[in-house]
Design a protein around this motif. Structure first.
Motif, short mmCIF file in Angstrom:
data_model
loop_
_atom_site.label_atom_id
_atom_site.label_comp_id
_atom_site.label_asym_id
_atom_site.label_seq_id
_atom_site.Cartn_x
_atom_site.Cartn_y
_atom_site.Cartn_z
N MET A 105 81.28 42.87 22.66
CA MET A 105 82.06 43.82 21.87
C MET A 105 81.18 44.91 21.27
O MET A 105 81.57 46.08 21.19
N ALA A 106 79.98 44.54 20.84
CA ALA A 106 79.06 45.53 20.27
C ALA A 106 78.69 46.59 21.31
O ALA A 106 78.66 47.79 21.01
N ARG A 107 78.43 46.16 22.53
CA ARG A 107 78.12 47.12 23.59
C ARG A 107 79.29 48.06 23.82
O ARG A 107 79.11 49.28 24.00
N ARG A 108 80.50 47.52 23.81
CA ARG A 108 81.68 48.36 24.05
C ARG A 108 81.87 49.36 22.91
O ARG A 108 82.13 50.55 23.16
N VAL A 109 81.75 48.89 21.67
CA VAL A 109 81.92 49.79 20.53
C VAL A 109 80.86 50.88 20.56
O VAL A 109 81.15 52.07 20.33
N GLN A 110 79.61 50.51 20.84
CA GLN A 110 78.55 51.51 20.88
C GLN A 110 78.78 52.53 21.99
O GLN A 110 78.46 53.71 21.82
N ALA A 111 79.35 52.10 23.11
CA ALA A 111 79.58 53.02 24.22
C ALA A 111 80.80 53.90 23.99
O ALA A 111 80.74 55.13 24.16
N VAL A 112 81.91 53.29 23.57
CA VAL A 112 83.17 54.04 23.42
C VAL A 112 83.12 54.97 22.22
O VAL A 112 83.67 56.08 22.25
N HIS A 113 82.45 54.54 21.16
CA HIS A 113 82.46 55.32 19.91
C HIS A 113 81.08 55.91 19.60
O HIS A 113 80.73 56.08 18.44
N ARG A 114 80.32 56.22 20.65
CA ARG A 114 78.95 56.68 20.46
C ARG A 114 78.85 57.96 19.63
O ARG A 114 77.82 58.22 19.02
N ASP A 115 79.93 58.77 19.58
CA ASP A 115 79.90 60.00 18.80
C ASP A 115 80.42 59.82 17.38
O ASP A 115 80.42 60.77 16.60
N HIS A 116 80.84 58.61 17.03
CA HIS A 116 81.35 58.35 15.67
C HIS A 116 80.16 58.26 14.71
O HIS A 116 79.16 57.60 15.02
N PRO A 117 80.24 58.91 13.55
CA PRO A 117 79.09 58.89 12.63
C PRO A 117 78.72 57.50 12.12
O PRO A 117 77.59 57.29 11.68
#
Length: 239
Positions: A105-117
Motif C-alpha cells: 500500500m505504501a508503494r501505491r500511495v507514493q506512486a499515485v499521490h507523488r505530487d501531494h505535498p
C-alpha cells in the motif's frame, strides 16, 4: 469516495462499506485485494453488495474478516511457555502478515499521490527495512532464545536476552521514524481509502510492536536475568 473511517456498531458488518471496513480493520485490504473487491475507488459499496456482485460466499467472507480481530489477552507472567506461544501467534505471525501488505500500500500511495505535498516519501523503503530487521530478530528468538527458555534456560541465557533487548531499542527508533514519516499515522484531509487504510495499518503495527516488546522486556525476560540487567535494558518507552 467514502470518507468514513470507523465501523458503525449498530450496523451489521455485511452492510458496512468496503472503505469503512478497510480502514477500521487492518488486514482487510489484503483479503479484499485477493478477492478483487475494490475498497478504494469503489469503497462506498457495502460488503454484502460487493460479495453478491462477485458471487462470493458472504458468511465465509465474514468469517475471514472475523479472523482479523486480535486477542491481546496475555497469559500469566508465571507461565513463560504459554507467554512465548502467545507472542509467537499474536505478534510474530501478525508482523509477518502486516508488513508485506503495508509495503504494497505504501508503494501505491507514493506512486499515485507523488505530487501531494504530504505524500510519505521513503515510507515503503523504511517499512522494507523494518520488515528485514524484524524477520531477522524474530528468527533469532524462534530458533535460539525461545527454545532455550522452554527447555530450561542455562545460566548464559542472559547474553541472548541482552542482544534481544538491544535490538528492541533499534525497533523503537524505527517506530519513531515511521511516525515521523506519517505524521503519527494521520492521513491528510481527503485522503483516499488506500492511504487511510495504510495509516490505520501502520497505527496497528506500532501498537502491536510496542506491546510485543513490552511483553518480552517486562514480563518474559526478567524471569531469566538478574534484576539489575532487567532494569538497565528495558528499552520499551512507548514510542
Amino acid at each position: 469516495m467514502d470518507t468514513v473511517d470507523t465501523l458503525a456498531p449498530d450496523t451489521p458488518l455485511a452492510d458496512q462499506s468496503l472503505g469503512q471496513i478497510a480502514v477500521a480493520l487492518p488486514g482487510a485490504t489484503a483479503l479484499f485485494r485477493r478477492l478483487k473487491l475494490d475498497f478504494c475507488c469503489g469503497g462506498q459499496v457495502s460488503l454484502r453488495a460487493a460479495a453478491e456482485a462477485r458471487g462470493l460466499d458472504l458468511p465465509a467472507l465474514l468469517a475471514e474478516l472475523a479472523k482479523l480481530e486480535r486477542d491481546d489477552t496475555a497469559p500469566a507472567e508465571s507461565q513463560p511457555g504459554a507467554l512465548i506461544d502467545h507472542i509467537l501467534q499474536r505478534y510474530h505471525q501478525v508482523h509477518r502478515e502486516q508488513l508485506p501488505e503495508l509495503i504494497r500500500m505504501a508503494r501505491r500511495v507514493q506512486a499515485v499521490h507523488r505530487d501531494h505535498p504530504q505524500v510519505p516519501v521513503g515510507l515503503a523503503e523504511h517499512l522494507e527495512t523494518m520488515e528485514a530487521e524484524l524477520l531477522e530478530h524474530m528468527a533469532k528468538e524462534e530458533t535460539v532464545l525461545f527454545p532455550m527458555i522452554k527447555a530450561g534456560p542455562p545460566p548464559f541465557v542472559v547474553h541472548p536476552i541482552g542482544v534481544m533487548r538491544n535490538e528492541h531499542l533499534q525497533h523503537g527508533e524505527a517506530l519513531e521514524r515511521l511516525m515521523a514519516l506519517t505524521q503519527d499515522a494521520t492521513p491528510p484531509d481527503g485522503a483516499c481509502n488506500t492511504w487511510r487504510a495504510l495509516y490505520a495499518g501502520i497505527a496497528q503495527l506500532s501498537d502491536d510492536l510496542i506491546q510485543h516488546i513490552h511483553l518480552e522486556n517486562n514480563l518474559l525476560f526478567p524471569q531469566f536475568e538478574p534484576a539489575s540487567a532487567a532494569a538497565a535494558g528495558c528499552g520499551c518507552s512507548g514510542h
